[in-house]
Design a protein around this motif. Structure first.
Motif, PDB file in Angstrom:
ATOM      1  N   GLY A 185       1.288  -0.995  -0.023  1.00 18.07           N
ATOM      2  CA  GLY A 185       0.230  -0.324  -0.184  1.00 18.07           C
ATOM      3  C   GLY A 185       0.607   1.421  -0.086  1.00 18.07           C
ATOM      4  N   TYR A 186       0.419   2.296   0.238  1.00 18.76           N
ATOM      5  CA  TYR A 186       1.031   3.603   0.225  1.00 18.76           C
ATOM      6  C   TYR A 186       2.130   3.663   2.020  1.00 18.76           C
ATOM      7  N   GLU A 190      -1.309  12.147   3.317  1.00 19.88           N
ATOM      8  CA  GLU A 190      -1.199  11.434   4.350  1.00 19.88           C
ATOM      9  C   GLU A 190      -2.597  11.197   5.326  1.00 19.88           C
ATOM     10  N   LYS A 191      -3.248  12.084   5.560  1.00 20.08           N
ATOM     11  CA  LYS A 191      -4.527  12.110   6.561  1.00 20.08           C
ATOM     12  C   LYS A 191      -5.026  11.155   6.321  1.00 20.08           C
ATOM     13  N   LYS A 192      -5.737  11.683   4.621  1.00 17.10           N
ATOM     14  CA  LYS A 192      -6.711  10.969   4.121  1.00 17.10           C
ATOM     15  C   LYS A 192      -6.525   9.363   3.413  1.00 17.10           C
ATOM     16  N   GLU A 207      -2.817   3.312   9.030  1.00 18.52           N
ATOM     17  CA  GLU A 207      -1.411   3.572   9.580  1.00 18.52           C
ATOM     18  C   GLU A 207      -1.228   3.776   8.127  1.00 18.52           C
ATOM     19  N   MET A 208      -0.038   4.831   8.193  1.00 14.13           N
ATOM     20  CA  MET A 208       1.130   3.733   6.639  1.00 14.13           C
ATOM     21  C   MET A 208       2.479   2.626   7.072  1.00 14.13           C
ATOM     22  N   GLU A 263     -10.598   5.659  12.301  1.00  9.46           N
ATOM     23  CA  GLU A 263     -10.280   6.823  13.276  1.00  9.46           C
ATOM     24  C   GLU A 263      -9.137   7.253  13.786  1.00  9.46           C
ATOM     25  N   ILE A 264      -9.067   9.073  13.116  1.00 10.06           N
ATOM     26  CA  ILE A 264      -7.229   8.850  13.531  1.00 10.06           C
ATOM     27  C   ILE A 264      -7.204  10.715  14.433  1.00 10.06           C
ATOM     28  N   GLU A 265      -6.535  11.340  15.060  1.00 10.04           N
ATOM     29  CA  GLU A 265      -6.073  12.403  15.246  1.00 10.04           C
ATOM     30  C   GLU A 265      -5.805  13.053  14.527  1.00 10.04           C
ATOM     31  N   ASP A 266      -5.932  14.449  14.115  1.00  3.52           N
ATOM     32  CA  ASP A 266      -5.190  15.494  13.467  1.00  3.52           C
ATOM     33  C   ASP A 266      -4.047  16.195  13.844  1.00  3.52           C
TER      34      ASP A 266
END
Length: 262
Positions: A186-187, A204-206, A215-216, A259-262
């Protein structure tokens, strides 16, 4: 001796001076293999090989030509007397242009490096593997070999092509003791991908929201998969395209996967 001990084996890695290729070099060297790092720049390849310790070599050349493939495999055989594992990791980034603005020259160059390079390197290494009655080829596909990545035509076509080539070679060489598999990253947070993030071409966030694991992944995640595919643990595995993408290609929900933190 464990199933993931590669002591005495020789591993040739194209594109091995950085990113996924270098992570693979580190992983196999740690497990006793002797490594031939091949990269476009020979000085860089030699410098990176030196970081692995004694007994490893760095080679330079454009993998898209048969002459280079012959030279890289011959040099590996001269240095180690064998080639047990070939990892086709050499590549380059695609444009992010609308199709009507893309050039045939760029298309051809990317196809030559990714797809033709995988073909000529595999063909040349297989001569040595067939003679030895054993060998493993690991190709690098991509999520672009599974999904569509609009505006990245050459990259997507090349990676789909690598999947098809992997299946063909796996079937042709199975009775000769050679297993051929592909990994579809993946990325991955490589220097190349980080550069695309820095340029604003990748968000990255998208990506993290779209990925179920949120996660990447690091290059070492791909190296771990390579260790498995090259080991006796995968002795009955051939012709697969293994996604290592944190769940990216299986997710089809209408909302964010994580869900990730900005």
């Amino acid at each position: 001796m464990s199933d993931t001990d590669f002591s005495g084996q020789a591993v040739l890695i194209t594109g091995g001076a950085s990113g996924i290729g270098y992570a693979a070099a580190q992983a196999f060297a740690k497990r006793g293999a002797r490594i031939a790092i091949a990269d476009l720049n020979q000085d860089t390849a030699q410098a990176q090989a030196a970081t692995l310790g004694d007994g490893h070599i760095g080679l330079g050349g454009d993998v898209s030509t048969e002459a280079t493939a012959d030279r890289l495999v011959s040099a590996t055989m001269d240095a180690f007397g064998r080639i047990d594992v070939l990892i086709n990791c050499a590549g380059m980034s695609d444009t992010f242009l609308d199709t009507i603005d893309q050039t045939a020259e760029h298309w051809q160059r990317l196809i030559d490096v990714h797809l033709t390079g995988t073909f000529v390197m595999s063909k040349r290494a297989a001569r040595e593997m067939i003679a030895a009655g054993y060998g493993v080829v690991i190709n690098i596909s991509s999520i672009a070999g599974i999904l569509a990545l609009p505006r990245r035509n050459a990259y997507t076509a090349a990676k789909h092509g690598i999947v098809g080539l992997t299946r063909n070679l796996a079937c042709e060489w199975a009775q000769k003791g050679i297993r051929v598999n592909a990994i579809a990253p993946g990325y991955i947070r490589t220097p190349l991908v980080q550069n695309l993030i820095d340029q604003g071409k990748i968000d990255e966030k998208k990506i993290r929201r779209r990925t179920p694991l949120g996660e990447m992944l690091p290059p070492s995640a791909i190296a771990d998969a390579m260790i498995f595919l090259a080991s006796p643990l995968a002795r009955t595995v051939t012709g697969v395209n293994l996604p290592v993408d944190g769940g990216y290609t299986v997710y089809g929900g209408m909302v964010d996967a994580a869900e990730i933190e900005d």
